[in-house]
Motif scaffolding. Structure first.
Motif, PDB file in Angstrom:
ATOM      1  N   ASN A   1       0.850  -1.171   0.000  1.00  0.00           N
ATOM      2  CA  ASN A   1       0.000   0.000   0.000  1.00  0.00           C
ATOM      3  C   ASN A   1       0.886   1.220   0.000  1.00  0.00           C
ATOM      4  O   ASN A   1       1.669   1.421   0.926  1.00  0.00           O
ATOM      5  CB  ASN A   1      -0.944   0.012   1.214  1.00  0.00           C
ATOM      6  CG  ASN A   1      -1.772   1.264   1.278  1.00  0.00           C
ATOM      7  OD1 ASN A   1      -1.419   2.235   1.944  1.00  0.00           O
ATOM      8  ND2 ASN A   1      -2.875   1.279   0.563  1.00  0.00           N
ATOM      9  N   ASN A   2       0.764   2.037  -1.048  1.00  0.00           N
ATOM     10  CA  ASN A   2       1.603   3.229  -1.161  1.00  0.00           C
ATOM     11  C   ASN A   2       3.077   2.930  -0.906  1.00  0.00           C
ATOM     12  O   ASN A   2       3.739   3.609  -0.121  1.00  0.00           O
ATOM     13  CB  ASN A   2       1.137   4.311  -0.190  1.00  0.00           C
ATOM     14  CG  ASN A   2       0.112   5.221  -0.830  1.00  0.00           C
ATOM     15  OD1 ASN A   2       0.232   5.571  -1.997  1.00  0.00           O
ATOM     16  ND2 ASN A   2      -0.883   5.589  -0.075  1.00  0.00           N
ATOM     17  N   LYS A   3       3.569   1.921  -1.555  1.00  0.00           N
ATOM     18  CA  LYS A   3       4.971   1.501  -1.513  1.00  0.00           C
ATOM     19  C   LYS A   3       5.381   0.830  -0.201  1.00  0.00           C
ATOM     20  O   LYS A   3       6.548   0.530   0.001  1.00  0.00           O
ATOM     21  CB  LYS A   3       5.911   2.672  -1.804  1.00  0.00           C
ATOM     22  CG  LYS A   3       5.678   3.353  -3.135  1.00  0.00           C
ATOM     23  CD  LYS A   3       6.811   4.298  -3.507  1.00  0.00           C
ATOM     24  CE  LYS A   3       6.915   5.463  -2.576  1.00  0.00           C
ATOM     25  NZ  LYS A   3       8.061   6.344  -2.911  1.00  0.00           N
ATOM     26  N   GLU A   4       4.416   0.575   0.674  1.00  0.00           N
ATOM     27  CA  GLU A   4       4.738  -0.050   1.949  1.00  0.00           C
ATOM     28  C   GLU A   4       4.200  -1.473   1.997  1.00  0.00           C
ATOM     29  O   GLU A   4       3.036  -1.715   1.663  1.00  0.00           O
ATOM     30  CB  GLU A   4       4.143   0.768   3.091  1.00  0.00           C
ATOM     31  CG  GLU A   4       4.435   0.218   4.472  1.00  0.00           C
ATOM     32  CD  GLU A   4       3.738   1.016   5.560  1.00  0.00           C
ATOM     33  OE1 GLU A   4       3.232   2.118   5.268  1.00  0.00           O
ATOM     34  OE2 GLU A   4       3.696   0.526   6.706  1.00  0.00           O
ATOM     35  N   LEU A   5       5.023  -2.425   2.435  1.00  0.00           N
ATOM     36  CA  LEU A   5       4.604  -3.816   2.526  1.00  0.00           C
ATOM     37  C   LEU A   5       3.548  -3.974   3.608  1.00  0.00           C
ATOM     38  O   LEU A   5       3.754  -3.596   4.763  1.00  0.00           O
ATOM     39  CB  LEU A   5       5.816  -4.699   2.848  1.00  0.00           C
ATOM     40  CG  LEU A   5       5.562  -6.208   2.909  1.00  0.00           C
ATOM     41  CD1 LEU A   5       5.135  -6.738   1.548  1.00  0.00           C
ATOM     42  CD2 LEU A   5       6.805  -6.934   3.403  1.00  0.00           C
ATOM     43  N   ILE A   6       2.388  -4.537   3.225  1.00  0.00           N
ATOM     44  CA  ILE A   6       1.282  -4.708   4.154  1.00  0.00           C
ATOM     45  C   ILE A   6       1.068  -6.178   4.492  1.00  0.00           C
ATOM     46  O   ILE A   6       0.863  -6.546   5.635  1.00  0.00           O
ATOM     47  CB  ILE A   6      -0.018  -4.132   3.556  1.00  0.00           C
ATOM     48  CG1 ILE A   6       0.150  -2.655   3.225  1.00  0.00           C
ATOM     49  CG2 ILE A   6      -1.191  -4.349   4.491  1.00  0.00           C
ATOM     50  CD1 ILE A   6       0.404  -1.777   4.426  1.00  0.00           C
TER      51      ILE A   6
END
Lengths: 116, 115
Positions: free
Chosen positions: A50-55
């Motif tokens: 999500n928005n370049k962040e690993l979720i």
């Protein structure tokens, strides 16, 4: 006007090689996913960003490393390919869950990876 | 441990008749269910969904029914058309604290609509 695109569509490579699969979405979504469909046709989530962040990071060997340069792209890099990595890999995207309680995921056409 | 099951790998229906595809789940935390349609060499395409607060959702020829007590959902297509021939995947998601939903898929049912 393709919504979710993946390259390449087919990838044939030798065991031990390193390869990447690229994914791009033009839907303006904030969340992107990688799924693996194995020989038994079982479609299973691997990662979500999500928005370049690993979720989401399911139990996937660390030879698999997703990379998200921006929110429209989520690439999948695989090191030291093994025979068992042969599968179809699907990229998907969706709106950020907080904007809507439930959301549909939109899938790319898939990349068929064959490891020899 | 397969939490979403589609026990019929294939189904053949005559054009104009009703197609009924079934799906069972085991995880009582699932609260949102989706059906996807997939043609060969293409990615799954979203078809219809239903949240657990409803028991029916209709969209044109497609209706999804949810029976929470039985942990069962079904997709009805009426009338069936040859273009409906594809693999249909049932998927489910549970509430997640983050910003992404994790879909759990069944193994699919191949629908063949014959003339």
């Amino acid at each position: 006007d393709t919504a979710v695109s993946q390259t390449p569509k087919y990838l044939v490579t030798q065991m031990g090689n390193d390869k990447s699969i690229k994914c791009e979405q033009n839907l303006g979504h904030d969340t992107m996913y990688w799924y693996k469909q194995d020989s038994k046709k079982f479609l299973k989530i691997m990662f979500s960003y999500n928005n370049k962040e690993l979720i989401i990071n399911e139990t996937v060997p660390n030879r698999f490393s997703p990379k998200s340069p921006d929110k429209a792209h989520l690439n999948l890099h695989i090191n030291s390919l093994e025979l068992g990595d042969s599968a179809v890999y699907f990229c998907a995207s969706s709106q950020e869950l907080s904007r809507r309680r439930y959301n549909e995921q939109f899938f790319g056409p898939g990349t068929r990876l064959t490891v020899l | 441990d397969q939490q979403v099951k589609q026990n019929s790998p294939s189904l053949s229906v005559q054009e104009g008749r009703i197609s009924i595809l079934n799906c069972d789940y085991t995880n009582s935390m699932f609260d949102y269910f989706l059906w996807y349609k997939k043609y060969p060499a293409e990615g799954p395409t979203f078809l219809i969904s239903i949240s657990s607060i409803k028991d029916k959702n209709e969209d044109g020829r497609f209706t999804v029914f949810l029976n929470k007590s039985a942990k069962h959902l079904s997709l009805h297509i009426v009338p069936s058309q040859p273009g409906d021939s594809a693999v249909y995947f049932c998927a489910a998601s549970a509430p997640t604290p983050g910003t992404a939903s994790k879909l759990t898929f069944g193994t699919g049912t191949r629908l063949q609509v014959t003339l």
